[in-house]
Write a protein that holds these residues in place. Structure first.
Motif, PDB file in Angstrom:
ATOM      1  N   PHE A  88       0.834  -1.206   0.000  1.00 46.25           N
ATOM      2  CA  PHE A  88       0.000   0.000   0.000  1.00 46.25           C
ATOM      3  C   PHE A  88       0.865   1.251   0.000  1.00 46.25           C
ATOM      4  CE2 PHE A  88       0.820  -1.195   4.346  1.00 46.25           C
ATOM      5  CZ  PHE A  88       1.078  -0.002   4.998  1.00 46.25           C
ATOM      6  N   GLU A  89       0.239   2.354  -0.442  1.00 47.41           N
ATOM      7  CA  GLU A  89       0.889   3.668  -0.439  1.00 47.41           C
ATOM      8  C   GLU A  89      -0.115   4.697   0.070  1.00 47.41           C
ATOM      9  OE1 GLU A  89       3.730   5.161  -3.533  1.00 47.41           O
ATOM     10  OE2 GLU A  89       1.989   6.378  -4.049  1.00 47.41           O
ATOM     11  N   LEU A  90       0.320   5.535   0.990  1.00 48.87           N
ATOM     12  CA  LEU A  90      -0.527   6.567   1.587  1.00 48.87           C
ATOM     13  C   LEU A  90       0.119   7.923   1.330  1.00 48.87           C
ATOM     14  CD1 LEU A  90      -0.987   4.803   5.031  1.00 48.87           C
ATOM     15  CD2 LEU A  90      -2.457   4.595   3.025  1.00 48.87           C
ATOM     16  N   GLU A  91      -0.578   8.770   0.606  1.00 51.86           N
ATOM     17  CA  GLU A  91      -0.017  10.066   0.229  1.00 51.86           C
ATOM     18  C   GLU A  91       0.540  10.818   1.436  1.00 51.86           C
ATOM     19  OE1 GLU A  91      -2.128  14.087  -0.858  1.00 51.86           O
ATOM     20  OE2 GLU A  91      -2.082  12.785  -2.622  1.00 51.86           O
ATOM     21  N   GLY A  92       1.804  11.221   1.330  1.00 54.90           N
ATOM     22  CA  GLY A  92       2.441  12.033   2.352  1.00 54.90           C
ATOM     23  C   GLY A  92       2.857  11.291   3.612  1.00 54.90           C
ATOM     24  N   VAL A  93       2.569   9.988   3.694  1.00 53.35           N
ATOM     25  CA  VAL A  93       2.844   9.231   4.923  1.00 53.35           C
ATOM     26  C   VAL A  93       3.680   7.987   4.641  1.00 53.35           C
ATOM     27  CG1 VAL A  93       1.760   7.926   6.810  1.00 53.35           C
ATOM     28  CG2 VAL A  93       0.740  10.064   6.036  1.00 53.35           C
ATOM     29  N   ALA A 109      -6.173   0.797  -6.906  1.00 53.15           N
ATOM     30  CA  ALA A 109      -5.041  -0.086  -7.144  1.00 53.15           C
ATOM     31  C   ALA A 109      -4.122   0.508  -8.204  1.00 53.15           C
ATOM     32  CB  ALA A 109      -5.535  -1.449  -7.598  1.00 53.15           C
ATOM     33  N   TYR A 110      -2.833   0.377  -7.965  1.00 48.66           N
ATOM     34  CA  TYR A 110      -1.810   0.738  -8.930  1.00 48.66           C
ATOM     35  C   TYR A 110      -1.279  -0.572  -9.494  1.00 48.66           C
ATOM     36  CZ  TYR A 110       2.647   2.399 -10.799  1.00 48.66           C
ATOM     37  OH  TYR A 110       3.719   2.679 -11.619  1.00 48.66           O
ATOM     38  N   GLU A 111      -1.388  -0.743 -10.806  1.00 45.74           N
ATOM     39  CA  GLU A 111      -0.908  -1.957 -11.452  1.00 45.74           C
ATOM     40  C   GLU A 111      -0.332  -1.613 -12.812  1.00 45.74           C
ATOM     41  OE1 GLU A 111      -3.660  -5.570 -10.232  1.00 45.74           O
ATOM     42  OE2 GLU A 111      -4.859  -3.901 -11.038  1.00 45.74           O
ATOM     43  N   ARG A 112       0.855  -2.139 -13.071  1.00 42.51           N
ATOM     44  CA  ARG A 112       1.504  -1.972 -14.377  1.00 42.51           C
ATOM     45  C   ARG A 112       1.584  -0.513 -14.810  1.00 42.51           C
ATOM     46  NH1 ARG A 112      -2.261  -6.440 -15.763  1.00 42.51           N
ATOM     47  NH2 ARG A 112      -1.129  -8.317 -15.230  1.00 42.51           N
ATOM     48  N   PRO A 130       5.635  -2.915  -8.466  1.00 41.99           N
ATOM     49  CA  PRO A 130       4.797  -3.122  -9.646  1.00 41.99           C
ATOM     50  C   PRO A 130       3.295  -2.992  -9.376  1.00 41.99           C
ATOM     51  CG  PRO A 130       5.767  -5.198  -8.933  1.00 41.99           C
ATOM     52  CD  PRO A 130       6.379  -4.113  -8.100  1.00 41.99           C
ATOM     53  N   ASP A 131       2.868  -3.252  -8.139  1.00 44.11           N
ATOM     54  CA  ASP A 131       1.447  -3.103  -7.819  1.00 44.11           C
ATOM     55  C   ASP A 131       1.254  -2.877  -6.327  1.00 44.11           C
ATOM     56  OD1 ASP A 131       2.028  -5.639  -6.901  1.00 44.11           O
ATOM     57  OD2 ASP A 131       0.537  -6.660  -8.115  1.00 44.11           O
ATOM     58  N   PHE A 132       0.220  -2.105  -5.994  1.00 46.35           N
ATOM     59  CA  PHE A 132      -0.119  -1.809  -4.604  1.00 46.35           C
ATOM     60  C   PHE A 132      -1.450  -1.069  -4.566  1.00 46.35           C
ATOM     61  CE2 PHE A 132       2.655   1.537  -6.239  1.00 46.35           C
ATOM     62  CZ  PHE A 132       1.929   2.689  -5.993  1.00 46.35           C
ATOM     63  N   TRP A 133      -2.052  -1.001  -3.386  1.00 47.40           N
ATOM     64  CA  TRP A 133      -3.243  -0.174  -3.164  1.00 47.40           C
ATOM     65  C   TRP A 133      -2.772   1.208  -2.735  1.00 47.40           C
ATOM     66  CZ3 TRP A 133      -8.567  -0.801  -3.432  1.00 47.40           C
ATOM     67  CH2 TRP A 133      -8.976  -2.024  -3.934  1.00 47.40           C
ATOM     68  N   PHE A 134      -3.545   2.240  -3.089  1.00 47.34           N
ATOM     69  CA  PHE A 134      -3.157   3.603  -2.733  1.00 47.34           C
ATOM     70  C   PHE A 134      -4.325   4.359  -2.108  1.00 47.34           C
ATOM     71  CE2 PHE A 134      -4.731   3.901  -7.074  1.00 47.34           C
ATOM     72  CZ  PHE A 134      -5.561   5.014  -7.021  1.00 47.34           C
ATOM     73  N   LEU A 135      -3.973   5.384  -1.350  1.00 46.94           N
ATOM     74  CA  LEU A 135      -4.905   6.356  -0.796  1.00 46.94           C
ATOM     75  C   LEU A 135      -4.283   7.720  -1.059  1.00 46.94           C
ATOM     76  CD1 LEU A 135      -6.681   6.364   2.612  1.00 46.94           C
ATOM     77  CD2 LEU A 135      -5.436   8.349   1.854  1.00 46.94           C
ATOM     78  N   ARG A 136      -5.057   8.604  -1.688  1.00 42.28           N
ATOM     79  CA  ARG A 136      -4.521   9.931  -2.019  1.00 42.28           C
ATOM     80  C   ARG A 136      -5.659  10.945  -2.109  1.00 42.28           C
ATOM     81  NH1 ARG A 136      -3.063   8.744  -8.382  1.00 42.28           N
ATOM     82  NH2 ARG A 136      -5.217   8.763  -9.102  1.00 42.28           N
ATOM     83  N   ARG A 137      -5.275  12.219  -2.046  1.00 39.58           N
ATOM     84  CA  ARG A 137      -6.240  13.299  -2.244  1.00 39.58           C
ATOM     85  C   ARG A 137      -6.631  13.340  -3.705  1.00 39.58           C
ATOM     86  NH1 ARG A 137      -2.544  15.865   1.356  1.00 39.58           N
ATOM     87  NH2 ARG A 137      -3.596  16.417   3.275  1.00 39.58           N
TER      88      ARG A 137
END
Length: 84
Positions: free
Chosen positions: A20-25, A50-53, A33-40
């Motif tokens: 996972f990726e959390l904006e600013g944190v 989801a971020y993929e490819r 190559p792939d992960f879930w994200f949270l962003r503004r």
């Protein structure tokens, strides 16, 4: 639950930091190559997906950071968000 709390809770479950990726944190360098994200998003809203490819796929949009964090928690764990 805010981005810091959801990061700590996800890591406490044993989830890989690359999942996972959390904006600013909690951001990646280099990007996996792939992960879930949270962003503004535009208009002060929050989105998860989801971020993929090399592509971001927004799955849900929320009005608040708290709602987005709970949504990300549910997406990654399949459980309701823990009480703050």
């Amino acid at each position: 639950m805010d981005r810091y709390e959801v990061r700590d809770a996800l890591l406490a479950t044993g989830m890989s930091p690359d999942a996972f990726e959390l904006e600013g944190v909690h951001e990646h360098v280099p990007v996996p190559p792939d992960f879930w994200f949270l962003r503004r998003s535009a208009g002060q809203r929050w989105e998860i997906g989801a971020y993929e490819r090399g592509r971001y796929d927004v799955r849900l949009v929320f009005d608040t950071e708290e709602e987005a964090c709970a949504g990300l928690w549910r997406a990654l764990t399949g459980r309701p968000a823990p009480a703050s």
